[in-house]
Design an enzyme around this catalytic site. Structure first.
Site, PDB file in Angstrom:
ATOM      1  N   ASP A 151      -2.384 -10.811  -2.551  1.00 13.80           N
ATOM      2  CA  ASP A 151      -2.922 -10.384  -1.261  1.00 13.80           C
ATOM      3  C   ASP A 151      -4.408 -10.051  -1.472  1.00 13.80           C
ATOM      4  O   ASP A 151      -4.818  -9.725  -2.584  1.00 13.80           O
ATOM      5  CB  ASP A 151      -2.152  -9.151  -0.773  1.00 13.80           C
ATOM      6  CG  ASP A 151      -2.589  -8.714   0.615  1.00 13.80           C
ATOM      7  OD1 ASP A 151      -2.054  -9.247   1.591  1.00 13.80           O
ATOM      8  OD2 ASP A 151      -3.498  -7.845   0.711  1.00 13.80           O
ATOM      9  N   HIS A 200      -6.004  -7.500  -0.562  1.00 13.42           N
ATOM     10  CA  HIS A 200      -6.231  -6.068  -0.802  1.00 13.42           C
ATOM     11  C   HIS A 200      -5.519  -5.641  -2.078  1.00 13.42           C
ATOM     12  O   HIS A 200      -4.479  -6.199  -2.426  1.00 13.42           O
ATOM     13  CB  HIS A 200      -5.678  -5.234   0.358  1.00 13.42           C
ATOM     14  CG  HIS A 200      -6.299  -5.560   1.690  1.00 13.42           C
ATOM     15  ND1 HIS A 200      -5.750  -6.484   2.549  1.00 13.42           N
ATOM     16  CD2 HIS A 200      -7.418  -5.081   2.285  1.00 13.42           C
ATOM     17  CE1 HIS A 200      -6.520  -6.557   3.643  1.00 13.42           C
ATOM     18  NE2 HIS A 200      -7.529  -5.722   3.505  1.00 13.42           N
ATOM     19  N   HIS A 240       0.822  -1.222   0.000  1.00 17.14           N
ATOM     20  CA  HIS A 240       0.000   0.000   0.000  1.00 17.14           C
ATOM     21  C   HIS A 240       0.857   1.274   0.000  1.00 17.14           C
ATOM     22  O   HIS A 240       0.311   2.374  -0.106  1.00 17.14           O
ATOM     23  CB  HIS A 240      -0.929   0.019   1.220  1.00 17.14           C
ATOM     24  CG  HIS A 240      -1.924  -1.097   1.235  1.00 17.14           C
ATOM     25  ND1 HIS A 240      -2.813  -1.315   0.200  1.00 17.14           N
ATOM     26  CD2 HIS A 240      -2.163  -2.082   2.144  1.00 17.14           C
ATOM     27  CE1 HIS A 240      -3.560  -2.387   0.488  1.00 17.14           C
ATOM     28  NE2 HIS A 240      -3.179  -2.877   1.650  1.00 17.14           N
ATOM     29  N   ASP A 267      -4.327 -12.935   3.685  1.00 21.20           N
ATOM     30  CA  ASP A 267      -5.564 -12.409   4.278  1.00 21.20           C
ATOM     31  C   ASP A 267      -6.789 -12.725   3.410  1.00 21.20           C
ATOM     32  O   ASP A 267      -7.902 -12.318   3.736  1.00 21.20           O
ATOM     33  CB  ASP A 267      -5.444 -10.905   4.571  1.00 21.20           C
ATOM     34  CG  ASP A 267      -4.896 -10.099   3.417  1.00 21.20           C
ATOM     35  OD1 ASP A 267      -4.863 -10.604   2.278  1.00 21.20           O
ATOM     36  OD2 ASP A 267      -4.494  -8.940   3.655  1.00 21.20           O
TER      37      ASP A 267
HETATM   38 ZN   LIG Z   1      -3.948  -7.432   2.549  1.00 24.07          ZN
END
Ligand SMILES: [Zn+2]
Length: 282
Positions: free
Chosen positions: A145, A147, A107, A224
């Site tokens: 991932d 996200h 991120h 995740d």
């Molecule tokens: Zn993540």
């Protein structure tokens, strides 16, 4: 040849109260040690490496502890922790290993929060981006991932040597990656979509690009997506074996950098399953 795990105990030294806490790696590490993986210790990335990706002003602020947002605390010495995690990714790129270092990175954009998102989502330096830039080869960055890696997309948007490909939950944090843009291919998936839908989408995504044209594959691996975790897509241990197989099928030098995954025991088992799938199909 068995993929080496890149790890230093030092990465367990901060943030015990946070969901991105040491327990997620400590437990995973114990499981992987018992499974008999070989380990290598990283050294910190140089400032020169960091500046290949991040703005000097951002690095200066990070050193001074001046970057804090609601998700991403300015822990004491976080610059040193982040630099060591980035060093783990660089080492992974050199030896085709798997860095399980924290903090995660995808991120983090050039100047911190990326693509208009207000937080850095537990990330300080973009580890996978720093490793890819340090290699200076044509690269496919595959981000599995749960996200969207808004930082990685921002860093490599329109960068000719890199294609970024992400499967992620949407709607969900960080809210980006709704559609593909140029060299960034995004595949948003609904919460808990399950293994069948996930693997169909991954196959479709990998078919849409020609993996054989890249010199290296860099994988931002997050767990995740595991059922019940922070960005659950309803995956199980077996799903990661299947993902690993598909990455092996690209038949290119590959390295792995850990992103999310907040359930320590699941992380350990999932990493082992993922690497089994990858290695049995090389
Ligand atoms: Zn993540």
């Amino acid at each position: 040849m068995k993929t080496k795990i890149i790890f230093s105990e030092k990465c367990l030294g901060y943030g015990t109260w946070h969901i991105e806490g040491p327990q997620r790696i400590r437990i995973a590490n114990e499981i992987l040690r018992k499974k008999g993986y070989d380990y290598v210790e990283p050294s910190p990335a140089s400032e020169e490496d960091l500046l290949k990706v991040h703005d000097p002003e951002y690095i200066w602020n990070l050193k001074k502890g001046l970057v804090e947002d609601v998700d991403t605390p300015a822990y004491d010495n976080i610059y040193e922790y982040a630099r060591l995690s980035a060093g783990g990714a660089i080492l992974a790129a050199k030896i085709n290993g798997f860095s399980i270092m924290r903090p995660p990175g995808h991120h983090a954009g050039k100047n911190g929060a990326a693509l208009g998102v207000h937080t850095r989502g537990f990330c300080y330096l973009n580890n996978v981006a720093i490793a890819v830039k340090s290699l200076n080869k044509t690269a496919l960055i595959l981000d599995v991932d749960g996200h969207h890696g808004n930082g990685t997309q921002e860093i490599f948007q329109d960068y000719a040597k890199v294609v970024y490909l992400s499967l992620h939950r949407f709607p969900h944090y960080p809210g980006t990656g709704i559609r593909s843009e140029g060299n960034c291919f995004n595949f948003p998936l609904p919460a808990d979509c399950g293994e069948k839908k996930y693997l169909e989408t991954l196959d479709q995504a990998l078919n849409a690009i020609d993996g054989k044209t890249f010199e290296v594959v860099a994988v931002s691996v997050g767990f995740d997506t595991h059922s019940g975790d922070l960005a659950s897509l309803g995956l199980t241990e077996n799903s990661y074996l299947e993902i690993g197989k598909r990455i092996a099928a690209i038949e290119k030098p590959t390295f792995f950098v850990l992103e999310g995954g907040y359930m320590g025991e699941a992380n350990g088992k999932d990493i082992d399953s993922f690497l089994k799938g990858y290695e049995e199909n090389l």
